[in-house]
Write a protein that holds these residues in place. Structure first.
Motif, short mmCIF file in Angstrom:
data_model
loop_
_atom_site.label_atom_id
_atom_site.label_comp_id
_atom_site.label_asym_id
_atom_site.label_seq_id
_atom_site.Cartn_x
_atom_site.Cartn_y
_atom_site.Cartn_z
N TRP A 263 0.84 -1.19 0.00
CA TRP A 263 0.00 0.00 0.00
C TRP A 263 0.88 1.25 0.00
O TRP A 263 1.90 1.30 0.69
N VAL A 264 0.47 2.22 -0.75
CA VAL A 264 1.22 3.47 -0.86
C VAL A 264 1.06 4.27 0.43
O VAL A 264 -0.06 4.61 0.83
N LYS A 265 2.18 4.55 1.08
CA LYS A 265 2.16 5.41 2.27
C LYS A 265 2.13 6.88 1.86
O LYS A 265 1.44 7.70 2.45
N THR A 266 2.92 7.19 0.86
CA THR A 266 2.94 8.54 0.30
C THR A 266 3.48 8.45 -1.12
O THR A 266 4.26 7.56 -1.45
N ASN B 239 9.54 1.43 4.49
CA ASN B 239 8.88 1.47 3.18
C ASN B 239 9.92 1.28 2.08
O ASN B 239 11.06 1.74 2.21
N THR C 192 -2.38 8.22 -1.10
CA THR C 192 -2.13 7.38 0.07
C THR C 192 -3.24 6.34 0.21
O THR C 192 -4.42 6.66 0.13
N GLY C 193 -2.84 5.08 0.42
CA GLY C 193 -3.79 3.99 0.57
C GLY C 193 -3.95 3.14 -0.67
O GLY C 193 -4.53 2.05 -0.61
N PRO D 69 -5.37 9.45 5.91
CA PRO D 69 -4.44 10.22 5.07
C PRO D 69 -3.02 10.12 5.62
O PRO D 69 -2.79 9.56 6.68
N LYS D 70 -2.06 10.70 4.89
CA LYS D 70 -0.66 10.60 5.32
C LYS D 70 -0.35 11.52 6.49
O LYS D 70 0.69 11.39 7.12
N ARG E 266 -3.11 0.06 8.91
CA ARG E 266 -2.33 0.64 7.81
C ARG E 266 -1.42 1.77 8.28
O ARG E 266 -0.59 2.27 7.52
N THR E 267 -1.59 2.19 9.53
CA THR E 267 -0.71 3.22 10.07
C THR E 267 0.57 2.59 10.60
O THR E 267 0.58 1.42 11.01
#
Length: 549
Positions: free
Chosen positions: A42-45, A67, A85-86, A129-130, A147-148
């Motif tokens: 999953w994309v963190k940022t 990451n 993000t996500g 969100p990020k 996911r955090t």
């Protein structure tokens, strides 16, 4: 950490490579440059650069805190759909050393050659969100909070503690057993239990007969009665008359049931002014367990050393940061063992868990030290390397009273006979002893009925393991193996002897000295991670007013 090798380590059950096996190496993954891999996460940022000609994505798959940076060119995929993000991705590519001077801490990045799958998100509605969110806010999104970075680290640490508890017991030949979640016995005798019943559903679904139903049943009885009379008048055979009478009897019983149901009022089934539990699913009152201990004792008194590891439940309307309605316990029962052996075992278990976290969760513990509690690693080191202090309850009270006399103020009064409050426990471990402490021989009035009565007649062979940060971590005792003493204690506390006959049987037939303890998994996590609220160290917290999902 994964062992370094010349090539990437693929998952056994899929084609993907876990990010931990890349970034968890001693060289940070640099030795894998040139390797082709498939990663998912999953994309963190994410950020578009070069006027949208390419994008850099920070991708995490949950296998570690770090990451992996992924570079995607616009010719490979529409980068505008990847940067939110996500977003979930599966990417094929080649591992490369980032250009010198590039502002990245990583020693390797993935250059994407193919984006296989994309699970997009709507940035306007995605709740994680990020930007940094409070732990209280995240409790409203338990389905997303893993996911955090912090919650994912807590979850991995929880997994390691669970595994280490199992490994410890296996190493010491303590047999794993499964004790029931549904029980008819109150282990603590406090009555704060969740009831398991189907009576409410039955009451809601119960169809009450109409007047027409009653008249129809009466008509059948009349018809069957007339049939019997006719057979007798015609001097029919005994066999025919007997069969007809049986039909009449059945019709009368049906009529009686219909009439009884018609008299029922909406609500629970009542008998003699009380709820009729004979109509319930288990034909008696049943509850969610507050402890697997009593059931574990049956196997300890048959097989020797055993343990159970499962969920326990307390219907205590507490809103403190230390209480949950559902939590997990490791409960050990040692046969042919006194309270001293149980204390030794409890200390060894805690030390093993601390050592395991230091050795196997280094990155996650460093993350917790950075983001949550800078002292958490030092606490683990202290507990892992220090012998636990031991004092009697009476000695502990004397020390606390001395502190009060010297000006220390506690919210809860200090006197012999009280149950030590968290502030007392933490003062003992953090200020007076500055290390873990085992307090034993508590007053019998504040402990459970099954704890062995000491010779003084005032105290029981109970103990608590106290640690800095959380106070009580483990509670245990030597169990009362003398049947007469056990029954006296139960009578003193007003417990129904008949309900515990099976437990008394263990003392009646082949009684054995045995001891045990319970380690609260969530309490251990609070101690290890430095998290302040117990609701944030369990995946799906249940507490008064909340049972989400």
């Amino acid at each position: 950490m994964d062992k370094d090798g010349a090539s990437v380590q693929k998952s056994r059950f899929s084609s993907r490579t876990r990010i931990r096996s890349i970034l968890g190496r001693a060289d940070g993954g640099a030795g894998l440059a040139g390797e082709k891999v498939e990663i998912s996460g999953w994309v963190k940022t994410g950020r578009e650069q070069g006027k949208g000609s390419f994008a850099f994505l920070e991708v995490n798959d949950g296998s570690c805190a770090a990451n992996l940076q992924v570079k995607v060119d616009a010719c490979v995929s529409d980068v505008s759909k990847l940067v939110a993000t996500g977003t979930c991705l599966t990417v094929d590519g080649c591992l490369k050393i980032p250009p010198e001077g590039k502002a990245t801490k990583q020693k390797i990045e993935l250059s994407a050659e193919k984006v296989i799958d994309v699970g997009t998100v709507d940035p306007a509605t995605y709740p994680i969100p990020k930007t940094k969110l409070t732990l209280e806010h995240l409790r409203d999104y338990t389905h997303f909070r893993a996911r955090t970075t912090t919650m994912a680290a807590v979850t991995r640490i929880r997994s390691k503690i669970t595994l280490e508890a199992h490994l410890f017991c296996d190493e010491h030949d303590i047999c794993h057993i499964h004790t029931p979640i549904i029980t008819t016995s109150d282990c603590e005798g406090a009555g704060e239990m969740f009831q398991v019943t189907t009576l409410i559903n039955q009451s809601d679904k119960l169809e009450r007969p109409t007047e027409a139903d009653i008249e129809a049943a009466k008509l059948i009885v009349k018809e069957k009665g007339e049939a019997v009379a006719q057979l007798k008048a015609a001097k029919a055979s005994k066999q025919e008359i007997t069969a007809s009478v049986a039909q009449l009897t059945e019709a009368k019983e049906t009529l009686a049931k219909v009439e009884e149901r018609s008299r029922l009022k909406p609500g629970l089934l009542i008998k003699d002014g009380k709820i009729d539990y004979s109509q319930d699913f288990f034909a008696r009152q049943a509850f969610l367990t507050v402890s697997g201990q009593l059931h574990a004792e049956t196997y300890a008194c048959s097989m020797g050393d055993v343990y159970t590891f499962g969920p326990t439940f307390r219907a205590e309307k507490s809103h403190t940061s230390r209480h949950l309605a559902e939590f997990w316990m490791v409960e050990v029962e040692l046969a042919f063992a006194g309270v001293e052996e149980a204390m030794n075992c409890a200390e060894a278990l805690v030390k093993d868990i601390c050592n395991s976290l230091l050795e196997k969760c280094d990155d996650d513990m460093k993350l917790m030290a950075k983001n949550v509690d800078k002292a958490c690693i030092d606490r683990l080191l202290l507990v892992a390397s220090t012998g636990f202090g031991r004092v009697t309850y009476t000695e502990a009270i004397t020390l606390l009273e001395k502190a009060v006399a010297q000006g220390k103020k506690f919210e809860n009064q200090v006197e012999w006979g009280i149950d030590l409050a968290s502030e007392h426990e933490r003062y003992l471990t953090e200020v007076l002893f500055q290390k873990p402490l085992i307090v034993y021989n508590y007053p019998k009035e504040i402990k459970a009925f099954y704890m062995r009565l000491n010779d003084d007649g005032k105290t029981v062979a109970a103990f608590d393991v106290l640690v800095p940060k959380v106070g009580e971590l483990i509670g245990g005792s030597q169990r009362e193996e003398r049947m007469d003493v056990l029954m006296e204690r139960m009578e003193e506390m007003g417990l129904p002897i008949k309900q515990y006959e099976w437990y008394i049987d263990l003392r009646r037939h082949g009684t054995v000295k045995h001891s045990g303890f319970g380690l609260g998994l969530e309490r251990m996590l609070l101690f290890a991670t430095g998290m302040d609220n117990i609701r944030d160290v369990i995946p799906f917290p249940r507490y008064p007013g909340r049972a989400d999902l």
